[in-house]
Design a protein around this motif. Structure first.
Motif, PDB file in Angstrom:
ATOM      1  N   LEU A 142    -120.367 -31.435  -9.009  1.00  0.00           N
ATOM      2  CA  LEU A 142    -120.939 -32.665  -8.459  1.00  0.00           C
ATOM      3  C   LEU A 142    -120.929 -33.796  -9.477  1.00  0.00           C
ATOM      4  O   LEU A 142    -120.729 -34.961  -9.119  1.00  0.00           O
ATOM      5  CB  LEU A 142    -122.370 -32.405  -7.978  1.00  0.00           C
ATOM      6  N   PHE A 143    -121.123 -33.454 -10.742  1.00  0.00           N
ATOM      7  CA  PHE A 143    -121.097 -34.492 -11.771  1.00  0.00           C
ATOM      8  C   PHE A 143    -119.694 -35.076 -11.917  1.00  0.00           C
ATOM      9  O   PHE A 143    -119.533 -36.261 -12.203  1.00  0.00           O
ATOM     10  CB  PHE A 143    -121.578 -33.932 -13.111  1.00  0.00           C
ATOM     11  N   GLN A 144    -118.678 -34.254 -11.705  1.00  0.00           N
ATOM     12  CA  GLN A 144    -117.312 -34.769 -11.714  1.00  0.00           C
ATOM     13  C   GLN A 144    -117.062 -35.659 -10.499  1.00  0.00           C
ATOM     14  O   GLN A 144    -116.314 -36.640 -10.577  1.00  0.00           O
ATOM     15  CB  GLN A 144    -116.306 -33.607 -11.723  1.00  0.00           C
ATOM     16  N   TYR A 145    -117.700 -35.327  -9.398  1.00  0.00           N
ATOM     17  CA  TYR A 145    -117.543 -36.111  -8.167  1.00  0.00           C
ATOM     18  C   TYR A 145    -118.202 -37.480  -8.303  1.00  0.00           C
ATOM     19  O   TYR A 145    -117.663 -38.492  -7.861  1.00  0.00           O
ATOM     20  CB  TYR A 145    -118.169 -35.335  -7.003  1.00  0.00           C
ATOM     21  N   ASN A 146    -119.361 -37.490  -8.915  1.00  0.00           N
ATOM     22  CA  ASN A 146    -120.089 -38.742  -9.152  1.00  0.00           C
ATOM     23  C   ASN A 146    -120.875 -38.573 -10.445  1.00  0.00           C
ATOM     24  O   ASN A 146    -121.822 -37.791 -10.497  1.00  0.00           O
ATOM     25  CB  ASN A 146    -121.031 -39.046  -7.981  1.00  0.00           C
ATOM     26  N   ARG A 147    -120.483 -39.300 -11.469  1.00  0.00           N
ATOM     27  CA  ARG A 147    -121.034 -39.070 -12.810  1.00  0.00           C
ATOM     28  C   ARG A 147    -122.434 -39.657 -12.965  1.00  0.00           C
ATOM     29  O   ARG A 147    -122.672 -40.594 -13.720  1.00  0.00           O
ATOM     30  CB  ARG A 147    -120.077 -39.616 -13.866  1.00  0.00           C
ATOM     31  N   SER A 148    -123.340 -39.048 -12.225  1.00  0.00           N
ATOM     32  CA  SER A 148    -124.745 -39.441 -12.277  1.00  0.00           C
ATOM     33  C   SER A 148    -125.594 -38.184 -12.118  1.00  0.00           C
ATOM     34  O   SER A 148    -125.467 -37.470 -11.119  1.00  0.00           O
ATOM     35  CB  SER A 148    -125.065 -40.435 -11.154  1.00  0.00           C
ATOM     36  N   HIS A 149    -126.441 -37.918 -13.106  1.00  0.00           N
ATOM     37  CA  HIS A 149    -127.309 -36.743 -13.017  1.00  0.00           C
ATOM     38  C   HIS A 149    -128.301 -36.893 -11.864  1.00  0.00           C
ATOM     39  O   HIS A 149    -128.663 -35.902 -11.218  1.00  0.00           O
ATOM     40  CB  HIS A 149    -128.045 -36.533 -14.336  1.00  0.00           C
TER      41      HIS A 149
END
Length: 203
Positions: A179-186
């Motif tokens: 998911l972090f690769q999909y959208n780089r936001s924790h």
């Protein structure tokens, strides 16, 4: 006698220290993913209320193909475009379609004109061409079988999201990394997982 006892105590501590080091190593190498096993199973009451029923078979088909929990895909769809009710489905940075893909992520970053965030507003290239997607290493999928991998087609977009996530470990349960690769936001990662859990009723 005292010296022998001290030596014996030191020897007794060695196995304990070894076990402590081994335990620490295993915890670092295989971090606890507590709660992640809660994604999956049957559909929760909240999921029944929020997810459009006609979309569920598409998510489930993508799960069968790529091994990504369908509740995770439903959660992304909800967060990205409110189940495709946003108008227009184009973000300020150029992400487009039901699952908000950037052009270069869809087509492939090996395409020579990809730079910055990956938008290709002025390029005359067909990002829906499966042959070009394969050539440039993109994630777009022609799931509908009509010869085009279209981010504006819900089936294609869902399968493409599952394809992307599977390549970054979601199939193996490493959902946070994918998911972090999909959208780089924790914050985004936490929100997607939280919503996916709320859609899950473990069996």
């Amino acid at each position: 006698m005292r010296q022998q006892r001290k030596k014996r105590k030191k020897k007794d501590l060695i196995p304990l220290l070894f076990l402590l080091v081994l335990f620490t190593f295993l915890m670092l190498k295989f971090p606890d993913k507590a709660g992640q096993d809660r994604i999956g199973g049957s559909l929760s009451e909240q999921g029944k209320q929020e997810i459009p029923a006609e979309y569920i078979p598409i998510y489930q088909a993508a799960e069968r193909e790529y091994g990504v929990p369908w509740q995770l895909l439903a959660s992304i769809h909800r967060i990205e475009t409110r189940f495709s009710t946003m108008d227009p489905m184009i973000s300020p940075v150029g992400a487009k379609g039901h699952f908000q893909f950037m052009d270069c992520t869809w087509l492939g970053w090996d395409y020579q004109h990809c730079d910055g965030l990956g938008s290709l507003p002025d390029q005359e290239v067909d990002i829906t061409d499966p042959a070009l997607i394969e050539r440039y290493g993109g994630y777009g999928v022609d799931a509908s079988g009509n010869g085009k991998a279209d981010p504006w087609d819900l089936q294609d977009a869902t399968f493409s999201a599952a394809n992307f996530l599977s390549r970054y470990g979601a199939t193996d349960g490493d959902w946070e990394r994918a998911l972090f690769q999909y959208n780089r936001s924790h914050k985004y990662v936490r929100e997607v997982i939280q919503v996916a859990k709320s859609y899950s009723e473990p069996q």
